[in-house]
Design an enzyme around this catalytic site. Structure first.
Site, PDB file in Angstrom:
ATOM      1  N   ASP A  45      45.643   2.097  25.125  1.00 43.39           N
ATOM      2  CA  ASP A  45      46.585   1.280  25.873  1.00 43.39           C
ATOM      3  C   ASP A  45      48.000   1.506  25.331  1.00 43.39           C
ATOM      4  O   ASP A  45      48.217   1.511  24.114  1.00 43.39           O
ATOM      5  CB  ASP A  45      46.182  -0.189  25.736  1.00 43.39           C
ATOM      6  CG  ASP A  45      47.082  -1.131  26.506  1.00 43.39           C
ATOM      7  OD1 ASP A  45      47.102  -1.046  27.747  1.00 43.39           O
ATOM      8  OD2 ASP A  45      47.768  -1.957  25.862  1.00 43.39           O
TER       9      ASP A  45
ATOM     10  N   GLU B 259      47.216   6.204  27.833  1.00 43.84           N
ATOM     11  CA  GLU B 259      48.073   5.593  28.842  1.00 43.84           C
ATOM     12  C   GLU B 259      49.485   5.978  28.404  1.00 43.84           C
ATOM     13  O   GLU B 259      50.030   5.392  27.456  1.00 43.84           O
ATOM     14  CB  GLU B 259      47.908   4.078  28.877  1.00 43.84           C
ATOM     15  CG  GLU B 259      48.759   3.431  29.964  1.00 43.84           C
ATOM     16  CD  GLU B 259      48.677   1.918  29.975  1.00 43.84           C
ATOM     17  OE1 GLU B 259      48.716   1.336  31.070  1.00 43.84           O
ATOM     18  OE2 GLU B 259      48.593   1.312  28.880  1.00 43.84           O
TER      19      GLU B 259
END
Length: 710
Positions: A342, A378
Site C-alpha cells: 500500500d 501501489e
C-alpha cells in the site's frame, strides 16, 4: 511510575519479540533512546506483573523469564523523557504493543488515557500481545509457484467475502477458516483465478474519529501488528483460543495452496494506527518515536506522505529490519506467496524524494527470501512527487491505474487516443519495457476495493457516501463512470441491458489484455455498494459480497462469462504474453506478432495512431509467439482478432483477409446478454464486413484453412 516485579535472567538480544522455547520466554525489544523497559505480564484475572529488562545490547533491551507459558498476555512500558518538542514521547503510563508480537488480543477503546499527552494508565483500553508457541504450526503445503504470466488475481476481504455466503457455516463466516471453506475454494477454482489478494490481515484497530461516530475501519488499512494475523478474523479466537489466529491462518493458506491458489497480502508498512501527533499511543510512538517515524521540521509533528497522520521512517535501519523481518516471517512461517504494498512510494522515499536506489528497494532486491515472492507496488503516495507508475525497479509489478483510467474512459465514450488504448491492451510497454521488465509488470485492473464496484461504475456518475457521516466529502470525485441516462438502479430494462453489456465489455477488455488481470471480488456477479465509492468504514451489507445475486439469471450469466474469459486466458498463451510485442514477426517468415486494424479492415497508419479511439481491431498472432518454452522450443497457439467498439451506434467493420485469416469464428460476443459464448457454427468470412452492435466487444479465432461446412 514505580517499577515492580521479579528480576529476569539476562537472556539474548535476539530474536526480537517474545520467544517461547519450552522452558520459558526470551523477551527482546529495540528502543534506542529509552532509559528503561519493563515487560508487563497479565494473568487470567487481569493483574499486571512488571519485570524490568535490565540488559541492553545494541539498543535492544532483553531478558529471559523461566516458567512463562504460551497464551499469556503482555506488553511493554518504556521509560525516557517526555519532550515532544524534541521528538521524544516516552511515557511509562502507557502500555505498548510488542512490534514483533505474533498474536494480539483485546480491543482498542476510546479513553483519555490512550493518548500519550494525557495522564492515566492505558492498559485497560488497548490490545495486548499474546505469547505464542511457534513450534505449534500447521503445514501450509507446497507453494503453487504460479508464473506471473499465468497469474489471475482476485482481490478479496476475509470478512466481506464470506459473511453472506449460504454455504459457509455461520460460526465460520468472516474468518480465515471461512475463507478456507470448500464452498469458497470451489468458487475460486471454478472461476479459474490463481491468486487471492487479501485486504490487510495484519492486526489493525479503528481510528478514534470512526469510533466516535459509531463506525469502524473495515478495510484494515490501519495496521499496528506487523507479525500478527488480525484477531477479529479468527474463528479460533471467537471460541476462546487465545493466539489461535496464527494456526488458523496457516491452515487457510494450506487449504488454498492445496487448491493451487496463491495467497498475496495487502500490507501497510507506510504508516501505523498511531496517526498524527494527537493520535493514541499504542506501540512505536512510545518505544522510540523519533526513530520509528519521519518527524517534521518541528519534531513535535510528523511528515505525512500517506494522508493518515504519520509515515514510517524507512531511512532508519531498524525500521527496514522490522519490515523485512515481517515480510520474511509471512513468506516462510505463514506460507504467503506475495505482497501488495500500500502506498509503496512512501517506502521508496529517501530523505524526501522517491528514490529507486533508496534503502528499502535495495534491501528488498537482494533479499534471498523476498526475491522469490510476488512483489506488487501501489506506485504512489499523497506527497509531492509520489506518483511513480512505471518507475519501480525489476522484480516489482505495479497496479497500473493508467490501464484503469483508459479502459473506463474508452467504454464511457470519453476521448481516448488509439495509441494510449493500444499500449494498455498490449502490456503497457511505454511504462515497463525500458527498465527490463516484462508485460506482467502491469497489474491490469478496472476496479479495486477503493472506488466503485464494476456494477456501480455503469450505474452512478456521482458518489453516494452519506452513510460515512462526512457529508459526502470523502471518496474520489474522479470516478470516470457513466450512468447512461439515469442515476442509480433502474427498472428500465433497455437501460439495464446497456449497463450489463458495459460490465461485460470492461471485464472482457481486462481479462483479454496483456498483463496480469486483477478482479475485485463480487464484480463477477454484479455486486453493488449503492454508489458508495469509499466504503472503508462500513462493516455491513454494503461492503459484504451478496451471493444471493447468483439466483438471478443475468448475474449468473456474468459469472459464466467471467469464468469463460479466465479459462480462455489460461488455455491460450497468445493471450498472456511473457515478452512485449514488437509489431514484427517473432520468427522469419511468420506474421507480425500484433497488428492494429481500422474499421475498413486495413492496418492503421501513423496518423490513425493519434486519432480518438472509438473502434479498434487487434490481431494477435499465435503462429509463433515471442519467447520460447522452458526447453527452448517455439510456442504456438491459435490467432485471435479482438474488436472493441465503444460508440453508441452500429458500425460496419471489415474483418482482415489474407494473410491474417480466411475465416473467423466468434468466441466471445458481449452483445449476448444470456450466453456470451460462441456456437460451433458461428463462422464469418475474412475480408467481409460485419455490423458491430453499439458498445460491444468481439473475440474471434482466426482460421487460416479453408472452411469445410461439413
Amino acid at each position: 511510575m514505580a517499577r515492580t516485579g521479579s528480576r529476569a535472567w539476562p537472556g539474548s538480544w535476539r530474536p526480537l519479540g517474545l520467544s517461547f522455547d519450552g522452558q520459558g520466554v526470551n523477551a527482546a525489544v529495540w528502543a534506542a533512546g529509552a532509559t528503561g523497559v519493563d515487560l508487563c505480564l497479565f494473568d487470567e484475572d487481569g493483574a499486571e506483573h512488571r519485570v524490568p529488562l535490565s540488559e541492553s545490547t545494541f539498543h535492544v533491551w532483553h531478558g529471559y523469564l523461566p516458567g512463562v507459558e504460551p497464551g499469556m498476555r503482555y506488553g511493554f512500558r518504556v521509560y525516557g523523557p517526555w519532550e515532544p518538542e524534541q521528538g521524544h514521547r516516552w511515557n511509562p503510563e502507557k502500555l505498548l504493543l510488542d512490534p514483533y508480537a505474533r498474536a494480539l488480543t483485546g480491543e482498542f477503546e476510546l479513553d483519555d488515557a490512550v493518548y500519550g499527552h494525557n495522564p492515566g494508565d492505558s492498559a485497560p483500553f488497548v490490545p495486548k500481545g499474546v505469547i505464542v508457541d511457534e513450534r505449534d504450526t500447521a503445514d501450509t503445503g507446497p507453494r503453487p509457484a504460479t508464473s506471473w504470466s499465468e497469474t489471475v488475481i482476485y482481490e478479496a476481504h476475509v470478512r466481506g467475502l464470506t459473511m453472506r455466503h449460504p454455504g459457509v457455516p455461520e460460526d465460520l463466516r468472516g474468518t480465515y477458516a471461512g475463507l478456507a471453506h470448500p464452498a469458497i475454494i470451489d468458487h475460486f477454482v471454478n472461476l479459474g483465478i490463481t491468486a487471492v489478494e487479501l485486504l490487510p490481515v495484519h492486526h489493525f484497530v479503528s481510528e478514534p474519529h470512526l469510533l466516535e461516530r459509531g463506525l469502524v475501519n473495515y478495510w484494515g488499512y490501519n495496521s499496528i501488528g506487523y507479525f500478527a494475523p488480525h484477531a477479529g478474523y479468527s474463528a479460533a479466537v471467537r471460541r476462546g483460543r487465545r493466539g489461535g489466529q496464527v494456526r488458523e491462518f496457516q491452515e487457510m493458506v494450506g487449504a488454498l495452496h492445496k487448491a493451487g491458489i496463491e495467497v498475496i497480502l495487502d500490507v501497510v508498512y507506510n504508516h501505523t494506527a498511531e496517526g498524527g501527533e494527537n493520535g493514541p499511543m499504542l506501540s512505536f510512538r512510545g518505544i522510540d518515536n523519533d526513530c520509528y517515524y519521519r518527524l517534521g521540521e518541528d519534531p513535535s509533528t510528523y511528515q505525512d506522505y500517506t494522508g493518515c497522520g504519520n509515515t514510517l521512517n524507512v531511512t532508519q535501519p531498524h525500521v527496514i529490519q522490522l519490515i523485512t523481518d515481517s515480510l520474511r516471517y509471512w513468506a516462510t512461517r505463514m506460507g504467503v506467496d506475495g505482497f501488495r504494498f500500500d502506498l509503496a512510494s512512501a517506502l521508496a522515499r529517501s530523505m524526501h524524494d522517491v528514490d529507486k536506489l533508496g534503502s528499502f528497494l535495495t534491501v528488498i532486491s537482494q533479499d534471498p527470501v523476498l526475491q522469490d515472492v510476488k512483489l506488487i507496488a501501489e506506485p504512489w503516495d499523497v506527497g509531492q512527487g509520489g506518483y511513480q507508475v512505471g518507475e519501480f525497479p525489476p522484480l516489482w509489478t505495479e497496479w497500473n491505474d493508467k490501464f484503469r483510467d483508459t479502459a473506463r474512459d474508452f467504454w464511457r465514450g470519453a476521448r481516448t487516443d488509439v495509441r494510449d488504448l493500444a499500449y494498455r491492451l498490449s502490456g503497457s510497454s511505454d511504462l515497463y519495457q525500458d527498465d527490463g521488465r516484462r508485460p506482467y509488470a502491469s497489474i491490469n485492473f478496472i476496479t479495486a476495493h477503493d472506488g466503485f464496484t464494476m456494477r456501480d461504475l455503469v450505474t452512478y456518475e456521482q458518489k453516494h457516501n452519506e452513510a460515512h457521516g462526512e457529508d459526502n466529502r470523502d471518496g474520489s470525485n474522479d470516478n470516470r463512470s457513466c450512468n447512461y441516462g439515469a442515476e442509480g438502479e433502474s427498472e428500465d430494462e433497455q437501460l439495464n441491458l446497456v449497463r450489463r453489456r458495459q460490465i461485460r465489455n470492461l471485464l472482457g477488455m481486462m481479462l483479454l489484455a496483456t498483463g496480469v488481470p486483477m478482479l475485485t471480488s463480487g464484480d463477477e456477479m454484479g455486486r453493488t455498494q449503492g454508489g458508495d465509492n469509499n466504503a472503508y468504514c462500513l462493516d455491513n451489507e454494503t461492503s459484504w459480497v451478496d451471493w444471493s445475486l447468483l439466483k438471478h439469471p443475468e448475474w449468473r450469466s456474468l459469472l459464466d462469462l467471467t469464468r469463460r474469459l479466465i479459462h480462455l486466458r489460461r488455455q491460450h498463451p497468445v493471450l498472456r504474453q511473457r515478452v512485449f510485442f514488437s509489431g514484427q514477426p517473432a520468427f522469419p517468415g511468420g506474421l507480425q506478432d500484433i497488428a492494429w486494424f481500422r474499421p475498413d479492415g486495413k492496418e492503421m497508419t501513423d496518423a490513425d495512431w493519434f486519432a480518438p479511439a472509438r473502434v479498434l481491431g487487434v490481431y494477435l498472432s499465435g503462429q509463433d509467439i515471442r519467447g520460447r518454452g522452458p526447453h527452448g522450443e517455439r510456442i504456438t497457439d491459435d490467432s485471435f482478432l479482438l474488436v472493441l467498439h465503444a460508440g453508441a451506434e452500429e458500425l460496419e467493420f471489415t474483418l482482415p483477409g489474407d494473410p491474417w485469416a480466411r475465416w473467423y469464428q466468434v468466441v466471445i460476443d458481449t452483445t449476448l446478454d444470456a450466453d456470451p459464448g460462441a456456437k460451433d457454427d458461428d463462422v464469418l468470412g475474412a475480408g467481409a464486413p460485419i455490423v458491430l452492435a453499439p458498445r460491444s466487444l468481439l473475440l474471434l479465432r482466426a482460421d487460416h484453412e479453408l472452411w469445410n461446412a461439413t
